[in-house]
Design a protein around this motif. Structure first.
Motif, PDB file in Angstrom:
ATOM      1  N   UNK A  24       4.155 -48.554  38.815  1.00 40.31           N
ATOM      2  CA  UNK A  24       3.959 -47.102  38.835  1.00 40.31           C
ATOM      3  C   UNK A  24       4.383 -46.508  37.501  1.00 40.31           C
ATOM      4  N   UNK A  25       3.596 -45.563  37.003  1.00 39.57           N
ATOM      5  CA  UNK A  25       3.864 -44.934  35.709  1.00 39.57           C
ATOM      6  C   UNK A  25       4.168 -43.444  35.879  1.00 39.57           C
ATOM      7  N   UNK A  26       5.068 -42.947  35.056  1.00 35.83           N
ATOM      8  CA  UNK A  26       5.279 -41.503  34.971  1.00 35.83           C
ATOM      9  C   UNK A  26       5.947 -41.185  33.638  1.00 35.83           C
ATOM     10  N   UNK A  27       5.961 -39.931  33.301  1.00 37.36           N
ATOM     11  CA  UNK A  27       6.588 -39.458  32.059  1.00 37.36           C
ATOM     12  C   UNK A  27       7.918 -38.800  32.377  1.00 37.36           C
ATOM     13  N   UNK A  28       8.899 -39.084  31.563  1.00 40.71           N
ATOM     14  CA  UNK A  28      10.251 -38.563  31.738  1.00 40.71           C
ATOM     15  C   UNK A  28      10.658 -37.853  30.449  1.00 40.71           C
ATOM     16  N   UNK A  29      11.111 -36.601  30.565  1.00 39.36           N
ATOM     17  CA  UNK A  29      11.533 -35.828  29.400  1.00 39.36           C
ATOM     18  C   UNK A  29      12.983 -35.398  29.591  1.00 39.36           C
ATOM     19  N   UNK A  30      13.839 -35.780  28.666  1.00 38.97           N
ATOM     20  CA  UNK A  30      15.232 -35.356  28.676  1.00 38.97           C
ATOM     21  C   UNK A  30      15.434 -34.228  27.684  1.00 38.97           C
ATOM     22  N   UNK A  31      16.029 -33.130  28.137  1.00 36.82           N
ATOM     23  CA  UNK A  31      16.128 -31.939  27.284  1.00 36.82           C
ATOM     24  C   UNK A  31      17.526 -31.342  27.326  1.00 36.82           C
ATOM     25  N   UNK A  32      17.913 -30.744  26.213  1.00 44.12           N
ATOM     26  CA  UNK A  32      19.160 -29.989  26.122  1.00 44.12           C
ATOM     27  C   UNK A  32      18.856 -28.720  25.334  1.00 44.12           C
ATOM     28  N   UNK A  33      18.456 -27.687  26.055  1.00 45.00           N
ATOM     29  CA  UNK A  33      18.163 -26.413  25.402  1.00 45.00           C
ATOM     30  C   UNK A  33      19.468 -25.689  25.100  1.00 45.00           C
ATOM     31  N   UNK A  34      19.474 -24.975  23.996  1.00 46.88           N
ATOM     32  CA  UNK A  34      20.731 -24.356  23.577  1.00 46.88           C
ATOM     33  C   UNK A  34      20.463 -22.997  22.961  1.00 46.88           C
ATOM     34  N   UNK A  35      21.158 -21.982  23.461  1.00 47.93           N
ATOM     35  CA  UNK A  35      21.126 -20.659  22.850  1.00 47.93           C
ATOM     36  C   UNK A  35      22.426 -20.484  22.082  1.00 47.93           C
ATOM     37  N   UNK A  36      22.331 -20.528  20.757  1.00 51.55           N
ATOM     38  CA  UNK A  36      23.533 -20.525  19.937  1.00 51.55           C
ATOM     39  C   UNK A  36      24.339 -19.244  20.090  1.00 51.55           C
ATOM     40  N   UNK A  37      25.653 -19.398  20.000  1.00 48.96           N
ATOM     41  CA  UNK A  37      26.528 -18.231  19.975  1.00 48.96           C
ATOM     42  C   UNK A  37      26.308 -17.479  18.655  1.00 48.96           C
TER      43      UNK A  37
END
Length: 336
Positions: free
Chosen positions: A155-168
Motif C-alpha cells: 500500500x502506498x501513501x504520502x506523508x508530510x511532516x510539518x512545523x509551522x511557526x509564527x515568529x515572535x
C-alpha cells in the motif's frame, strides 16, 4: 499501522557532535537532567511502539552534527525497532524534521514535489498576503518533510511532516511596532499553511492518499490577532468538502464557545505561575485512510491509560513540553 507525531523539546541538546547521548549535566529542559530526559524519551517511544514517528525538533544537522547519526544512537540506546531514519531539507534553526521508521513494516523515500502554485518546500512562494495586490516572498524556516511510503503489503501513501511557526516580534519596540510585526508574521504562517494545503490538493488530485502530521503552532486562543483572519492554519490545512482531511482532535479544538477541547502541549507561564495547555499537534489523514482509524493524544493527565501508568505519566512530563499524537490506520493489501 501506527503513525506518531512527536515534538521533542531540545532533543538536540542530548547529543554531542559525534551523535552520542550525553549522560552528564542538565538538559535544556528546566529542572531536568540530560540522562533523565533521555530515559524518559526512551520510555515514551517504547510505550508508543509506533511503526513510524515524525520527530519535530529533531537533532540538528550542520557541518559538525548529523540528525541521522544522533537519532540512530538514541534508537540503539533504547533498543527501538524504528531503526530507519529519513531526513529532508535541512534548516538553520537547530530543529530538524525527521522520520524514524521500522524498515520491516514500511519503506520510505524523500519525495519533494514542485508545481507552479506550490513550489518545493525549500523554495519560495510568491503570494499576496494583504490587500495591496503585490505578491510577497514566503519561505519555510523549517521546510516540511515529504515522504513516499510503501507498506510491506504494497500500500502506498504520502506523508508530510510539518512545523509551522509564527515568529515572535523580536526587535519590535512599542505597541504599534509589535502589533504590525505580529500581524505580518501571522500572515506569513497562514501563507505557509496555504502552500502546504496546495500540495495536499495536488496529491489528492493525482489519486494519492495523504497524511499531514506535525506541529502547526496555531489554533483557538493562541494570540490576540487571530480574530483578524478568517481561518486558522489548522482550518486551512484540513481543507473543506470532498478533499478535507480527517482529524477528530482538530475538529474538537475548533469548536466554538466553551466546549471541552483536547490539548497536546503544556507550557509554564512565568507571569502567572501556572501551566497553560494548547492543541498544537495534529495527524490529519485523507478520507481513503480514515476508515477505522483511531487517534490518540498521549497526555499524562487526560489519557486514562497514561494516567494509570505512573512511570509513563512521569516520563511524558520529563520528556518534552509536547505530548505525542498517534493514529492507528487500517492498512490493506492492494493486490488482495
Amino acid at each position: 499501522m501506527r503513525l506518531a507525531s512527536y515534538n521533542v523539546e531540545w532533543f538536540d541538546a542530548l547529543f554531542d557532535d559525534s551523535g552520542a547521548l550525553l549522560e552528564d549535566g542538565w538538559s535544556a529542559r528546566y529542572g531536568v537532567t540530560r540522562i533523565r530526559q533521555a530515559e524518559a524519551l526512551g520510555i515514551v517511544f517504547t510505550a508508543m511502539d509506533a511503526d513510524a514517528i515524525m520527530v519535530i525538533e529533531a537533532p540538528d544537522t550542520n557541518t559538525r552534527r548529523d540528525t541521522a547519526r544522533a537519532l540512530s544512537s538514541f534508537v540503539e540506546a533504547f533498543n527501538l525497532r524504528t531503526t530507519g531514519v529519513l531526513t529532508g531539507f535541512i534548516n538553520s534553526t537547530q530543529q530538524e524534521i525527521a522520520l524514524l521508521y521500522d524498515p520491516a513494516v514500511l519503506s520510505v523515500r524523500h519525495a519533494p514535489m514542485d508545481s507552479p502554485d506550490a513550489p518545493r518546500f525549500d523554495g519560495v512562494l510568491r503570494i499576496d498576503l494583504d490587500i495591496d495586490a503585490k505578491a510577497e516572498d514566503v519561505t519555510f524556516s523549517k521546510p516540511p518533510l515529504e515522504v513516499e511510503v510503501v507498506t510491506a503489503s504494497g500500500q502506498r501513501f504520502r506523508l508530510i511532516g510539518a512545523h509551522l511557526k509564527s515568529k515572535a516580534p523580536h526587535g519590535a519596540k512599542g505597541h504599534d511596532q509589535v502589533m504590525r510585526l505580529s500581524i505580518s508574521n501571522r500572515r506569513k504562517q497562514l501563507a505557509q499553511a496555504i502552500w502546504l494545503r496546495r500540495r495536499v490538493d495536488a496529491l489528492l488530485a493525482a489519486g494519492e492518499e495523504v497524511v499531514v502530521m506535525g506541529d502547526l503552532n496555531d489554533g483557538p486562543g493562541l494570540d490576540e490577532y487571530e480574530h483578524l483572519f478568517g481561518r486558522s492554519s489548522v482550518e486551512i490545512v484540513l481543507g473543506q468538502g470532498a478533499g478535507a482531511l480527517r482529524d477528530p482532535n482538530a475538529v474538537e479544538a475548533l469548536r466554538p464557545g466553551l466546549a471541552p477541547q483536547p490539548t497536546s502541549a503544556r507550557f509554564y507561564m512565568e507571569d502567572t505561575g501556572r501551566y497553560m495547555q494548547f492543541m498544537l499537534d495534529y495527524v490529519m489523514v485523507s478520507s481513503g485512510l480514515a476508515e477505522g482509524a483511531q487517534w490518540r493524544i498521549w497526555h499524562p493527565f487526560d489519557d486514562a491509560v497514561c494516567w494509570r501508568d505512573a512511570d509513563l505519566c512521569a516520563a511524558l512530563l520529563d520528556a518534552s513540553d509536547h505530548f505525542p499524537v498517534t493514529v492507528d490506520l487500517v492498512t490493506v493489501d492492494p493486490t488482495a
